[in-house]
Design an enzyme around this catalytic site. Structure first.
Site, PDB file in Angstrom:
ATOM      1  CE  LYS A   7      -0.303   2.111   3.318  1.00 45.51           C
ATOM      2  NZ  LYS A   7      -0.185   2.850   4.574  1.00 45.51           N
TER       3      LYS A   7
ATOM      4  CG  ASP B  15      -2.894   1.687   6.768  1.00 44.04           C
ATOM      5  OD1 ASP B  15      -3.460   2.763   6.512  1.00 44.04           O
ATOM      6  OD2 ASP B  15      -1.670   1.590   6.963  1.00 44.04           O
TER       7      ASP B  15
END
Length: 273
Positions: free
Chosen positions: A10, A126
């Protein structure tokens, strides 16, 4: 039957810290993309939970209930062996552990298990965006996810090998009520269009992270000296930094340039989406 899972890196293309709640959680506004590089997992149902680790970054990863993949599987009432091939450095600002856990949740959901709505965010800010695993805007404390269409973004990821404690970075913030991104994120035709727009955005954690780990400034300086570099920035709370390029060939050339000088750094040319 084993389930094969991919957990992509990510990358926070932007990370604006826009406030702090009374319970201490920070409010964020972040444009996130995911790489075609990541960890790989294999899930095999069984009577007991076991984590088998391998890969270049397996050392130091918990093999017990402290691991997010364990918590994710346990949260769905699943048990068995989780074989985790760690290709991503941990504690590096690229969501390695969160992406692993999100991939487990997605895989088990595809097998018919129900993911409680509160579970992803309880495992980390996240997790919700990592469950999308495509271009997205992340707001609030991580619970507000809006998909964003991004062009393919050729990029170079560089990590100098230092660990940056997230708590120390947030503690070093001079301001916690910074401006958010514009209400509307435009459509980008090309990687260059996206890079031009991103130049007016920020990662508010970059300055305090570089104070904790000065190597970050060195990485960013080296990236900005590479040919055809369009934008360089830190991802997440560090220490991984990225640069965007017009082509993947240019990203590979930059990887060669930096790798020749810093053979001990983690350097990967990728495509972000």
């Amino acid at each position: 039957m084993a389930i094969e899972v991919f957990a992509p890196a990510k990358i926070n293309l932007t990370l604006h810290v826009t406030g702090q709640r009374s319970d201490g959680y920070h409010l964020l506004d972040s444009l996130v993309a995911f790489a075609d590089l990541g960890d790989r997992l294999r899930l095999e149902a069984g009577p007991d939970m076991v984590i088998d680790l391998r890969g270049p970054f397996a050392e130091g990863v918990p093999r017990d209930g402290r691991n997010l993949v364990w918590k994710a599987a346990q949260g769905l009432g699943w048990a068995g062996a989780i074989h985790l091939n760690k290709q991503l450095p941990h504690g590096a600002g690229i969501g390695g552990g969160s992406s692993d856990a999100a991939a487990v949740l997605n895989a088990l959901a595809a097998e018919g298990l129900t993911v409680p709505p509160e579970l992803p965010l309880s495992l980390g800010a996240d997790l919700p965006v990592c469950m999308v695993a495509r271009g997205a805007r992340m707001q609030g404390i991580g619970e507000q996810i809006t998909p964003v269409s991004l062009p393919d973004l050729p990029a170079l990821l560089v990590n100098p090998g230092c660990h940056v404690p997230t708590g120390a970075v947030f503690s070093g913030l001079a301001w916690r009520d910074n401006p958010a991104m514009p209400d509307e994120i435009p459509s980008f035709e090309t990687a260059r269009d996206c890079a031009v727009w991103l130049k007016d955005q920020r990662n508010d954690l970059e300055i305090p992270a570089a104070y904790v780990a000065p190597e970050i400034d060195r990485v960013l300086a080296d990236l900005r000296c590479t040919g055809n570099e369009m934008l360089s920035r830190m991802s997440g709370s560090g220490a991984t930094c990225f640069a965007l390029y017009p082509t993947l060939k240019a990203a590979h050339m930059a990887a060669y340039e930096i790798g020749a000088e810093h053979p001990d750094w983690w350097i990967q040319a990728v495509t972000l989406r």
